[in-house]
Design a protein around this motif. Structure first.
Motif, PDB file in Angstrom:
ATOM      1  N   GLU A 271       6.931  -9.752   8.712  1.00  0.00           N
ATOM      2  CA  GLU A 271       6.858  -9.101   7.402  1.00  0.00           C
ATOM      3  C   GLU A 271       5.657  -8.180   7.246  1.00  0.00           C
ATOM      4  O   GLU A 271       5.580  -7.426   6.287  1.00  0.00           O
ATOM      5  CB  GLU A 271       6.816 -10.148   6.297  1.00  0.00           C
ATOM      6  CG  GLU A 271       8.076 -10.962   6.181  1.00  0.00           C
ATOM      7  CD  GLU A 271       7.967 -11.987   5.102  1.00  0.00           C
ATOM      8  OE1 GLU A 271       8.772 -11.927   4.163  1.00  0.00           O
ATOM      9  OE2 GLU A 271       7.059 -12.840   5.183  1.00  0.00           O
ATOM     10  N   LEU A 272       4.720  -8.235   8.175  1.00  0.00           N
ATOM     11  CA  LEU A 272       3.507  -7.416   8.135  1.00  0.00           C
ATOM     12  C   LEU A 272       2.747  -7.539   6.805  1.00  0.00           C
ATOM     13  O   LEU A 272       2.498  -6.549   6.133  1.00  0.00           O
ATOM     14  CB  LEU A 272       3.839  -5.944   8.400  1.00  0.00           C
ATOM     15  CG  LEU A 272       4.580  -5.638   9.693  1.00  0.00           C
ATOM     16  CD1 LEU A 272       4.996  -4.183   9.735  1.00  0.00           C
ATOM     17  CD2 LEU A 272       3.751  -6.018  10.893  1.00  0.00           C
ATOM     18  N   PRO A 273       2.354  -8.753   6.404  1.00  0.00           N
ATOM     19  CA  PRO A 273       1.648  -8.909   5.129  1.00  0.00           C
ATOM     20  C   PRO A 273       0.247  -8.297   5.161  1.00  0.00           C
ATOM     21  O   PRO A 273      -0.560  -8.603   6.020  1.00  0.00           O
ATOM     22  CB  PRO A 273       1.581 -10.422   4.929  1.00  0.00           C
ATOM     23  CG  PRO A 273       1.634 -10.984   6.310  1.00  0.00           C
ATOM     24  CD  PRO A 273       2.484 -10.029   7.104  1.00  0.00           C
TER      25      PRO A 273
ATOM     26  N   ARG B 194       5.840 -11.602  -2.352  1.00  0.00           N
ATOM     27  CA  ARG B 194       7.056 -10.956  -1.857  1.00  0.00           C
ATOM     28  C   ARG B 194       7.821 -10.251  -2.962  1.00  0.00           C
ATOM     29  O   ARG B 194       8.609  -9.381  -2.683  1.00  0.00           O
ATOM     30  CB  ARG B 194       7.945 -11.977  -1.173  1.00  0.00           C
ATOM     31  CG  ARG B 194       7.336 -12.479   0.131  1.00  0.00           C
ATOM     32  CD  ARG B 194       8.232 -13.474   0.850  1.00  0.00           C
ATOM     33  NE  ARG B 194       7.694 -13.790   2.162  1.00  0.00           N
ATOM     34  CZ  ARG B 194       6.731 -14.681   2.373  1.00  0.00           C
ATOM     35  NH1 ARG B 194       6.223 -15.355   1.369  1.00  0.00           N
ATOM     36  NH2 ARG B 194       6.282 -14.899   3.593  1.00  0.00           N
ATOM     37  N   ASP B 195       7.632 -10.643  -4.184  1.00  0.00           N
ATOM     38  CA  ASP B 195       8.277 -10.036  -5.359  1.00  0.00           C
ATOM     39  C   ASP B 195       8.304 -11.084  -6.457  1.00  0.00           C
ATOM     40  O   ASP B 195       8.061 -12.255  -6.206  1.00  0.00           O
ATOM     41  CB  ASP B 195       9.703  -9.565  -5.036  1.00  0.00           C
ATOM     42  CG  ASP B 195      10.204  -8.513  -6.012  1.00  0.00           C
ATOM     43  OD1 ASP B 195       9.465  -8.155  -6.951  1.00  0.00           O
ATOM     44  OD2 ASP B 195      11.330  -8.025  -5.828  1.00  0.00           O
ATOM     45  N   PHE B 196       8.616 -10.650  -7.650  1.00  0.00           N
ATOM     46  CA  PHE B 196       8.714 -11.594  -8.768  1.00  0.00           C
ATOM     47  C   PHE B 196      10.061 -12.243  -8.831  1.00  0.00           C
ATOM     48  O   PHE B 196      11.045 -11.821  -8.479  1.00  0.00           O
ATOM     49  CB  PHE B 196       8.430 -10.889 -10.100  1.00  0.00           C
ATOM     50  CG  PHE B 196       6.979 -10.531 -10.261  1.00  0.00           C
ATOM     51  CD1 PHE B 196       6.054 -11.505 -10.558  1.00  0.00           C
ATOM     52  CD2 PHE B 196       6.545  -9.243 -10.115  1.00  0.00           C
ATOM     53  CE1 PHE B 196       4.713 -11.198 -10.714  1.00  0.00           C
ATOM     54  CE2 PHE B 196       5.217  -8.908 -10.270  1.00  0.00           C
ATOM     55  CZ  PHE B 196       4.304  -9.903 -10.562  1.00  0.00           C
TER      56      PHE B 196
ATOM     57  N   LEU C 166       4.100  -3.466  -1.415  1.00  0.00           N
ATOM     58  CA  LEU C 166       2.768  -2.953  -1.722  1.00  0.00           C
ATOM     59  C   LEU C 166       2.811  -1.882  -2.801  1.00  0.00           C
ATOM     60  O   LEU C 166       1.931  -1.822  -3.667  1.00  0.00           O
ATOM     61  CB  LEU C 166       2.106  -2.404  -0.461  1.00  0.00           C
ATOM     62  CG  LEU C 166       0.669  -1.921  -0.609  1.00  0.00           C
ATOM     63  CD1 LEU C 166      -0.237  -3.046  -1.067  1.00  0.00           C
ATOM     64  CD2 LEU C 166       0.178  -1.338   0.703  1.00  0.00           C
ATOM     65  N   TRP C 167       3.834  -1.056  -2.807  1.00  0.00           N
ATOM     66  CA  TRP C 167       3.949   0.019  -3.795  1.00  0.00           C
ATOM     67  C   TRP C 167       3.935  -0.538  -5.222  1.00  0.00           C
ATOM     68  O   TRP C 167       3.339   0.064  -6.107  1.00  0.00           O
ATOM     69  CB  TRP C 167       5.216   0.837  -3.558  1.00  0.00           C
ATOM     70  CG  TRP C 167       6.473   0.056  -3.838  1.00  0.00           C
ATOM     71  CD1 TRP C 167       7.178  -0.716  -2.961  1.00  0.00           C
ATOM     72  CD2 TRP C 167       7.136  -0.063  -5.091  1.00  0.00           C
ATOM     73  NE1 TRP C 167       8.246  -1.311  -3.593  1.00  0.00           N
ATOM     74  CE2 TRP C 167       8.246  -0.915  -4.912  1.00  0.00           C
ATOM     75  CE3 TRP C 167       6.908   0.461  -6.361  1.00  0.00           C
ATOM     76  CZ2 TRP C 167       9.119  -1.250  -5.943  1.00  0.00           C
ATOM     77  CZ3 TRP C 167       7.789   0.128  -7.378  1.00  0.00           C
ATOM     78  CH2 TRP C 167       8.882  -0.714  -7.165  1.00  0.00           C
ATOM     79  N   GLY C 168       4.592  -1.666  -5.455  1.00  0.00           N
ATOM     80  CA  GLY C 168       4.656  -2.238  -6.795  1.00  0.00           C
ATOM     81  C   GLY C 168       3.293  -2.688  -7.297  1.00  0.00           C
ATOM     82  O   GLY C 168       2.946  -2.488  -8.469  1.00  0.00           O
ATOM     83  N   ILE C 169       2.504  -3.264  -6.420  1.00  0.00           N
ATOM     84  CA  ILE C 169       1.157  -3.681  -6.800  1.00  0.00           C
ATOM     85  C   ILE C 169       0.305  -2.452  -7.075  1.00  0.00           C
ATOM     86  O   ILE C 169      -0.371  -2.373  -8.097  1.00  0.00           O
ATOM     87  CB  ILE C 169       0.530  -4.568  -5.703  1.00  0.00           C
ATOM     88  CG1 ILE C 169       1.289  -5.897  -5.631  1.00  0.00           C
ATOM     89  CG2 ILE C 169      -0.946  -4.799  -5.983  1.00  0.00           C
ATOM     90  CD1 ILE C 169       0.781  -6.842  -4.571  1.00  0.00           C
ATOM     91  N   GLU C 170       0.347  -1.481  -6.176  1.00  0.00           N
ATOM     92  CA  GLU C 170      -0.464  -0.274  -6.352  1.00  0.00           C
ATOM     93  C   GLU C 170      -0.104   0.453  -7.644  1.00  0.00           C
ATOM     94  O   GLU C 170      -0.982   0.832  -8.422  1.00  0.00           O
ATOM     95  CB  GLU C 170      -0.274   0.657  -5.151  1.00  0.00           C
ATOM     96  CG  GLU C 170      -1.259   1.803  -5.099  1.00  0.00           C
ATOM     97  CD  GLU C 170      -0.888   2.972  -5.990  1.00  0.00           C
ATOM     98  OE1 GLU C 170      -1.805   3.630  -6.499  1.00  0.00           O
ATOM     99  OE2 GLU C 170       0.310   3.226  -6.185  1.00  0.00           O
TER     100      GLU C 170
ATOM    101  N   ALA D  49       4.611  -5.588   3.291  1.00  0.00           N
ATOM    102  CA  ALA D  49       4.444  -4.127   3.249  1.00  0.00           C
ATOM    103  C   ALA D  49       5.425  -3.450   2.300  1.00  0.00           C
ATOM    104  O   ALA D  49       5.070  -2.498   1.606  1.00  0.00           O
ATOM    105  CB  ALA D  49       4.577  -3.549   4.655  1.00  0.00           C
ATOM    106  N   GLY D  50       6.634  -3.949   2.220  1.00  0.00           N
ATOM    107  CA  GLY D  50       7.643  -3.345   1.374  1.00  0.00           C
ATOM    108  C   GLY D  50       7.406  -3.491  -0.116  1.00  0.00           C
ATOM    109  O   GLY D  50       8.040  -2.819  -0.922  1.00  0.00           O
TER     110      GLY D  50
END
Length: 60
Positions: A7-9, A58-60, A30-34, A27-28
């Motif tokens: 998953e490349l965390p 991983r997501d909500f 990261l955009w949501g956090i940023e 990695a997939g």
């Protein structure tokens, strides 16, 4: 951990509230956090509270 998992965390570090507090995020997602942190839509603690049992968001 980042290189050992498929998953490349990546490590995300809190620089505003609790300096140095870290979480890992796939990695997939990261955009949501940023995006949410940059517009102050959510706080770091909200993401930190949503990590899985292995400490990875991983997501909500």
């Amino acid at each position: 951990m980042a290189l050992a998992s498929e998953e490349l965390p990546l490590v995300v570090v809190d620089l505003r509230e609790q300096h140095g507090r870290c979480i890992r995020v796939v990695a997939g997602e990261l955009w949501g956090i940023e995006n949410n942190l940059s517009i102050s839509n959510m706080d770091f603690r909200e993401f930190a509270g949503a990590v899985d049992e292995d400490g990875v968001f991983r997501d909500f």
